[in-house]
Design a protein around this motif. Sequence first.
Motif, PDB file in Angstrom:
ATOM      1  N   LYS A 152       0.855  -1.180   0.000  1.00 37.23           N
ATOM      2  CA  LYS A 152       0.000   0.000   0.000  1.00 37.23           C
ATOM      3  C   LYS A 152       0.895   1.235   0.000  1.00 37.23           C
ATOM      4  O   LYS A 152       1.683   1.444   0.920  1.00 37.23           O
ATOM      5  CB  LYS A 152      -0.917   0.011   1.231  1.00 37.23           C
ATOM      6  CG  LYS A 152      -1.928   1.145   1.228  1.00 37.23           C
ATOM      7  CD  LYS A 152      -2.976   0.977   0.142  1.00 37.23           C
ATOM      8  CE  LYS A 152      -4.046   2.064   0.219  1.00 37.23           C
ATOM      9  NZ  LYS A 152      -5.003   1.982  -0.904  1.00 37.23           N
ATOM     10  N   ILE A 155      -0.622   8.468  -0.926  1.00 34.21           N
ATOM     11  CA  ILE A 155      -1.045   9.484  -1.890  1.00 34.21           C
ATOM     12  C   ILE A 155      -0.192  10.725  -1.625  1.00 34.21           C
ATOM     13  O   ILE A 155      -0.194  11.264  -0.515  1.00 34.21           O
ATOM     14  CB  ILE A 155      -2.538   9.806  -1.748  1.00 34.21           C
ATOM     15  CG1 ILE A 155      -3.373   8.552  -2.016  1.00 34.21           C
ATOM     16  CG2 ILE A 155      -2.944  10.937  -2.674  1.00 34.21           C
ATOM     17  CD1 ILE A 155      -4.863   8.747  -1.767  1.00 34.21           C
ATOM     18  N   GLU A 157       0.930  14.354  -1.343  1.00 37.76           N
ATOM     19  CA  GLU A 157       0.292  15.667  -1.223  1.00 37.76           C
ATOM     20  C   GLU A 157       1.243  16.738  -1.729  1.00 37.76           C
ATOM     21  O   GLU A 157       2.419  16.774  -1.347  1.00 37.76           O
ATOM     22  CB  GLU A 157      -0.094  15.942   0.229  1.00 37.76           C
ATOM     23  CG  GLU A 157      -1.183  15.015   0.756  1.00 37.76           C
ATOM     24  CD  GLU A 157      -1.686  15.449   2.123  1.00 37.76           C
ATOM     25  OE1 GLU A 157      -1.333  16.572   2.551  1.00 37.76           O
ATOM     26  OE2 GLU A 157      -2.425  14.672   2.746  1.00 37.76           O
ATOM     27  N   ASP A 207      -1.695   9.502  -6.385  1.00 38.67           N
ATOM     28  CA  ASP A 207      -1.996   8.208  -5.749  1.00 38.67           C
ATOM     29  C   ASP A 207      -1.081   7.170  -6.388  1.00 38.67           C
ATOM     30  O   ASP A 207      -1.362   6.645  -7.461  1.00 38.67           O
ATOM     31  CB  ASP A 207      -3.463   7.834  -5.953  1.00 38.67           C
ATOM     32  CG  ASP A 207      -3.839   6.546  -5.221  1.00 38.67           C
ATOM     33  OD1 ASP A 207      -2.931   5.858  -4.700  1.00 38.67           O
ATOM     34  OD2 ASP A 207      -5.038   6.214  -5.181  1.00 38.67           O
ATOM     35  N   ASN A 209      -0.590   4.221  -5.838  1.00 40.98           N
ATOM     36  CA  ASN A 209      -1.194   2.899  -6.058  1.00 40.98           C
ATOM     37  C   ASN A 209      -1.760   2.778  -7.476  1.00 40.98           C
ATOM     38  O   ASN A 209      -1.832   1.688  -8.030  1.00 40.98           O
ATOM     39  CB  ASN A 209      -2.295   2.652  -5.021  1.00 40.98           C
ATOM     40  CG  ASN A 209      -1.748   2.673  -3.613  1.00 40.98           C
ATOM     41  OD1 ASN A 209      -1.059   1.749  -3.193  1.00 40.98           O
ATOM     42  ND2 ASN A 209      -2.032   3.742  -2.886  1.00 40.98           N
ATOM     43  N   TYR A 210      -2.156   3.896  -8.048  1.00 43.04           N
ATOM     44  CA  TYR A 210      -2.656   3.916  -9.436  1.00 43.04           C
ATOM     45  C   TYR A 210      -1.522   3.534 -10.387  1.00 43.04           C
ATOM     46  O   TYR A 210      -1.690   2.696 -11.278  1.00 43.04           O
ATOM     47  CB  TYR A 210      -3.186   5.306  -9.745  1.00 43.04           C
ATOM     48  CG  TYR A 210      -3.597   5.517 -11.188  1.00 43.04           C
ATOM     49  CD1 TYR A 210      -4.837   5.082 -11.661  1.00 43.04           C
ATOM     50  CD2 TYR A 210      -2.759   6.184 -12.076  1.00 43.04           C
ATOM     51  CE1 TYR A 210      -5.219   5.291 -12.977  1.00 43.04           C
ATOM     52  CE2 TYR A 210      -3.137   6.401 -13.392  1.00 43.04           C
ATOM     53  CZ  TYR A 210      -4.355   5.954 -13.839  1.00 43.04           C
ATOM     54  OH  TYR A 210      -4.729   6.162 -15.146  1.00 43.04           O
TER      55      TYR A 210
END
Length: 404
Positions: A152, A155, A157, A207, A209-210
């Motif tokens: 995981k 994201i 920032e 993100d 993870n994308y």
Amino acid sequence: MENLEELQDLLPKYEEIEKIVIKNPEANYIISLGLKVLEDFVRNLDKTSEQLEESSYLIQALVDKCWESIHTDHFSKIPLHVRQIYSIACYLKIFFLLLENGELKQIEKCSKILDEALLIGYSQKLYENGDRLVEKLMQIFNEKLNLVEDLKLPIIENPPRVNALCDIPQLECPSLEVFKRGYVEREQPVLLLNTLTEWPALKLWPDLNYILKLAGNRMVPIEIGSNYSNEEWSQQLMKLRDFLERQFSTSTEISSRKVEYLAQHELFEQIPLLKKDFNVPDYCSLRSSNTDVDIKAWLGPEGTVSPLHYDPKHNLLCQVFGSKRIILASPEDSQYLYAHESEFLKNTSQIEADAVDYQKFPLVANVKFYYLNLQAGDCLYMPPRWWHYVRSLSPSFSISFWWE
């Protein structure tokens, strides 16, 4: 393996690649035979397993021969058609391997071959369905290899937007005419503010993870070390997943990280799915009609550095997320910037642009430097041969567009 007939439809037709393979009679024979054997076998026509085995053997031999040719000389000196033939042969090799079996180990092998076709070969505009084939193979490999697992990623920032000192003109989305006459024709750098607001990448790519889901299993070249002009700098091929985990995962101790950088890489030729998240800015349309735009990716943590150097082409550097500190110098000051003498680094200065040693490099006192920050959604236009130093102030993803 399922869907082989659908995949086979995405292989090139011989007529589409004839101008490439005909430059090498041996490759011409092997590839034309391989295409015919694969088409007939997948469609259950009259081809024996012996013919399939023979063609597979010849394709493997062609892949090996091209690989040796590519690695016997400097990469820039390799004829383009050799790299193109290597890519085509790798595509066919993948098909023959998938015909043998679709086990996990075989899928991993095919995934690695696909990366080699894209990284070592030359797959751009090979034929009409080339991107679709790569996209489909990646989708299949990703599903089979179950990339996401338990990793995981955060994201990212963006840092708060700041009105930092900027020593060059700043404009909000100028017209093409203003950009051309005021900056391109005068070879004047300019910072274009809030220019990329319509790019889906600005919302999707922070993100991580994308990116992991789309491309985590791809092999990419990673720079080890914060600065390519330092002696301890090196490069290594690794899975993008491993790079992302080491540099961005919250489970990795920041103090134990070596700075690594996915730098100046044609990631979007390798991962066509990411192309859908941005467009080539209209400002690049000012190029000569017969030249392409070179698109490069720059992804890394805080602290990556591109030392002071220049490029021979027009450069539009676009910031997707994060921010960078940039120092510019005019080509007129090149004589004072102590370029390296080696062929590899002749476009790179020996100085540390953010901490100049004036005793060691006294002529630098004659240079006028220009300072600015590049923030998410902004673009920096740099004319050919303008010197630029780039340091990331935070985790960062940039795209550069180079054109003649």
